[in-house]
Design a protein around this motif. Structure first.
Motif, PDB file in Angstrom:
ATOM      1  N   SER A 115       0.846  -1.198   0.000  1.00 34.01           N
ATOM      2  CA  SER A 115       0.000   0.000   0.000  1.00 34.01           C
ATOM      3  C   SER A 115       0.874   1.238   0.000  1.00 34.01           C
ATOM      4  CB  SER A 115      -0.899  -0.009   1.239  1.00 34.01           C
ATOM      5  OG  SER A 115      -1.435   1.266   1.506  1.00 34.01           O
ATOM      6  N   ARG A 116       0.335   2.302  -0.557  1.00 37.26           N
ATOM      7  CA  ARG A 116       1.099   3.557  -0.532  1.00 37.26           C
ATOM      8  C   ARG A 116       1.247   4.086   0.891  1.00 37.26           C
ATOM      9  NH1 ARG A 116      -3.986   5.737  -2.459  1.00 37.26           N
ATOM     10  NH2 ARG A 116      -4.711   7.515  -1.199  1.00 37.26           N
ATOM     11  N   HIS A 117       0.465   3.549   1.819  1.00 33.54           N
ATOM     12  CA  HIS A 117       0.558   3.956   3.219  1.00 33.54           C
ATOM     13  C   HIS A 117       1.540   3.087   4.007  1.00 33.54           C
ATOM     14  CE1 HIS A 117      -2.892   6.425   2.315  1.00 33.54           C
ATOM     15  NE2 HIS A 117      -3.591   5.358   1.962  1.00 33.54           N
ATOM     16  N   SER A 118       2.122   2.078   3.362  1.00 31.67           N
ATOM     17  CA  SER A 118       3.053   1.176   4.050  1.00 31.67           C
ATOM     18  C   SER A 118       4.345   1.897   4.418  1.00 31.67           C
ATOM     19  CB  SER A 118       3.374  -0.023   3.160  1.00 31.67           C
ATOM     20  OG  SER A 118       2.215  -0.758   2.833  1.00 31.67           O
TER      21      SER A 118
ATOM     22  N   GLY B 235       1.321  -3.043  -7.403  1.00 29.40           N
ATOM     23  CA  GLY B 235       0.149  -3.052  -6.530  1.00 29.40           C
ATOM     24  C   GLY B 235      -0.367  -1.670  -6.203  1.00 29.40           C
ATOM     25  N   LEU B 236       0.449  -0.645  -6.436  1.00 28.14           N
ATOM     26  CA  LEU B 236       0.002   0.740  -6.211  1.00 28.14           C
ATOM     27  C   LEU B 236      -0.704   1.224  -7.474  1.00 28.14           C
ATOM     28  CD1 LEU B 236       3.198   2.248  -4.523  1.00 28.14           C
ATOM     29  CD2 LEU B 236       1.354   0.950  -3.474  1.00 28.14           C
ATOM     30  N   ASP B 237      -1.887   0.677  -7.751  1.00 25.15           N
ATOM     31  CA  ASP B 237      -2.542   0.923  -9.042  1.00 25.15           C
ATOM     32  C   ASP B 237      -3.877   1.633  -8.905  1.00 25.15           C
ATOM     33  OD1 ASP B 237      -3.960  -1.090  -7.837  1.00 25.15           O
ATOM     34  OD2 ASP B 237      -3.918  -2.459  -9.553  1.00 25.15           O
TER      35      ASP B 237
ATOM     36  N   TRP C 195       2.572   8.336  -5.033  1.00 22.92           N
ATOM     37  CA  TRP C 195       1.518   8.873  -5.895  1.00 22.92           C
ATOM     38  C   TRP C 195       2.030  10.126  -6.592  1.00 22.92           C
ATOM     39  CZ3 TRP C 195       0.275  13.865  -4.753  1.00 22.92           C
ATOM     40  CH2 TRP C 195       0.422  14.302  -3.430  1.00 22.92           C
ATOM     41  N   ALA C 196       1.321  10.508  -7.623  1.00 27.08           N
ATOM     42  CA  ALA C 196       1.731  11.691  -8.386  1.00 27.08           C
ATOM     43  C   ALA C 196       0.514  12.401  -8.953  1.00 27.08           C
ATOM     44  CB  ALA C 196       2.678  11.300  -9.520  1.00 27.08           C
TER      45      ALA C 196
END
Length: 436
Positions: free
Chosen positions: A24-27, A63-65, A172-173
């Motif tokens: 996850s982007r929060h990992s 997985g960050l999709d 993210w961008a």
């Protein structure tokens, strides 16, 4: 940590590498293997070793999709870094938007586009993708989550754009999109007899056409040196319904025991391709214009079990015509040419990244079957021309450039080195820093 066989698009390096989960982007930033390093890994569409970390570990980011947001009025899109361009298109094109810059495949992640500061057929008009990034989040190994943009942490932003994943994990961008009427392209195709005619077409097309590119017969010699097909295009104002499912293309199901790209097939293909009649003007779907090779699944397998190298260089404007002609003469003389010889002009818009590849001039890109030492001898000859012209090679496409050629071509490498995350490294970076 599980070991998997990762490869890049060139299929030259096939070595097991450990992978660490980043779900996850929060990992949190993952732990590196003992006495090892980490490198974010997107969809593996770089050709050489810039996306590999042999002997250490990779952080797969596909997985960050997740799609986060689209401002339908301003055209600012926010998404996770592992989203493919192809996945983004399913949302933004029906809404009347398109990416401002696209590479030659739609199967690249957003994070990969940023990490290589990709360019497209419209560099002369809009520059690289880095010029259109509103902001991004960068996760560093010390746990910091930094918002980077041209005005927020600008130096780290400049290092991350084109930074080959070495500054941390882009989670993210935000990108500024450009409006379009629909999915069609208005394309004009012109056959040209030599390099001088290409240069004339390029000059007269710059003002009226957003996209320009040329296929070059790399086996042409004498008065036919640099002959080929020139394509110039704009987004069409015609509207068309978007199909629910893209048409199925061809697929190369397995790797043949030898390269299907050889001297005989190359000469026959280039001759037929150059003389094949084509309509001067046509409207076509954006996929067929921007991504013709994406219609052939696993086309890189055609080069056989030893894989392929791509050689892409840029020759500065002051030496562009002479340097490009010298490259084409050397390739034709050697006979190890390429089906996929692409010639484009880079404009004067400055790239934002410390290691961004484009500069004002001409860029030539060719694919070569891996023939070992015979191919390396040709590359040494091409390297000498590039170096004498003050040019550089594209790290995203490279799998063998000498360290001194990299350091001469990218004079900001020392400045960039200050911003590398202490836990990050890559096979490419260790190779080009050898002896530094």
């Amino acid at each position: 940590m599980p070991a998997h066989t990762f490869t890049s698009w060139g299929n030259v390096i096939r070595r097991p590498q450990e992978s660490v989960a980043f779900p996850s982007r929060h990992s949190l930033f993952p732990d590196a293997p003992e006495q090892g390093s980490l490198l974010p890994y997107g969809n593996g569409r770089s050709y050489g070793d810039s996306c590999l970390n042999v002997g250490a570990a990779l952080i797969p980011t596909r997985g960050l999709d997740r799609f986060i947001a689209l401002d339908a009025h301003s055209g600012i899109v926010t998404c996770e870094a592992g989203m493919l361009l192809d996945e983004m298109f399913r949302i933004i094109i029906p809404a009347g938007w398109f990416v401002p810059v696209t590479p030659g495949t739609r199967f690249v992640t957003v994070g990969g586009m940023i990490a290589n500061d990709v360019h497209g057929k419209n560099h002369h008009a809009v520059g690289t993708i880095g010029r259109h990034i509103v902001r991004l989040e960068l996760l560093r190994s010390d746990g910091r989550r930094l918002i980077c943009s041209p005005t927020e942490n600008p130096q780290l932003f400049s290092a991350t754009v084109g930074g080959l994943g070495l500054t941390g994990i882009i989670t993210w961008a935000q990108l500024q999109l450009r409006p379009i009427a629909g999915p069609l392209m208005a394309v004009e195709t012109i056959r040209f007899a030599n390099l001088d005619e290409f240069l004339r077409l390029q000059t007269e097309s710059d003002a009226d056409f957003e996209y320009t590119v040329a296929w070059v017969d790399c086996l042409g010699t004498g008065k036919q040196l640099g002959r080929g097909w020139f394509e110039r295009a704009n987004h069409s104002t015609a509207r068309a319904a978007i199909p629910q499912e893209p048409p199925r293309g061809l697929n190369v199901p397995l790797t043949p025991p030898f390269s299907l790209v050889n001297a005989v097939s190359l000469r026959a293909f280039n001759t037929l391709y150059y003389h094949r009649p084509r309509p001067r003007q046509r409207d076509c779907w954006f996929e067929s214009y921007f991504y013709p090779l994406d219609s052939i699944g696993h086309w890189n397998r055609l080069y056989g079990p030893r894989g392929l190298y791509q050689y892409q260089c840029v020759i500065p404007e002051s030496a562009g015509p002479e340097g490009t002609a010298a490259l084409l003469r050397a390739i034709a003389r050697n006979g190890q040419g390429s089906f996929l010889a692409v010639l484009k002009a880079f404009g004067a818009l400055e790239s934002p990244g410390m290691l961004s590849f484009p500069r004002h001039g001409l860029t030539l890109a060719l694919d070569f079957p891996n023939r070992g030492q015979s191919l390396e001898r040709l590359f040494v000859e091409l390297d000498a021309i590039v170096r004498d012209c003050g040019g550089r090679l594209y790290p995203a496409k490279d799998g063998r450039m000498p360290p001194e050629l990299f350091r001469d071509g990218f004079p900001r490498w020392r400045e960039f080195s200050q911003y590398i995350d202490p836990r990050c490294s890559s096979s490419f970076w260790r190779r080009v820093m050898d002896g530094a």
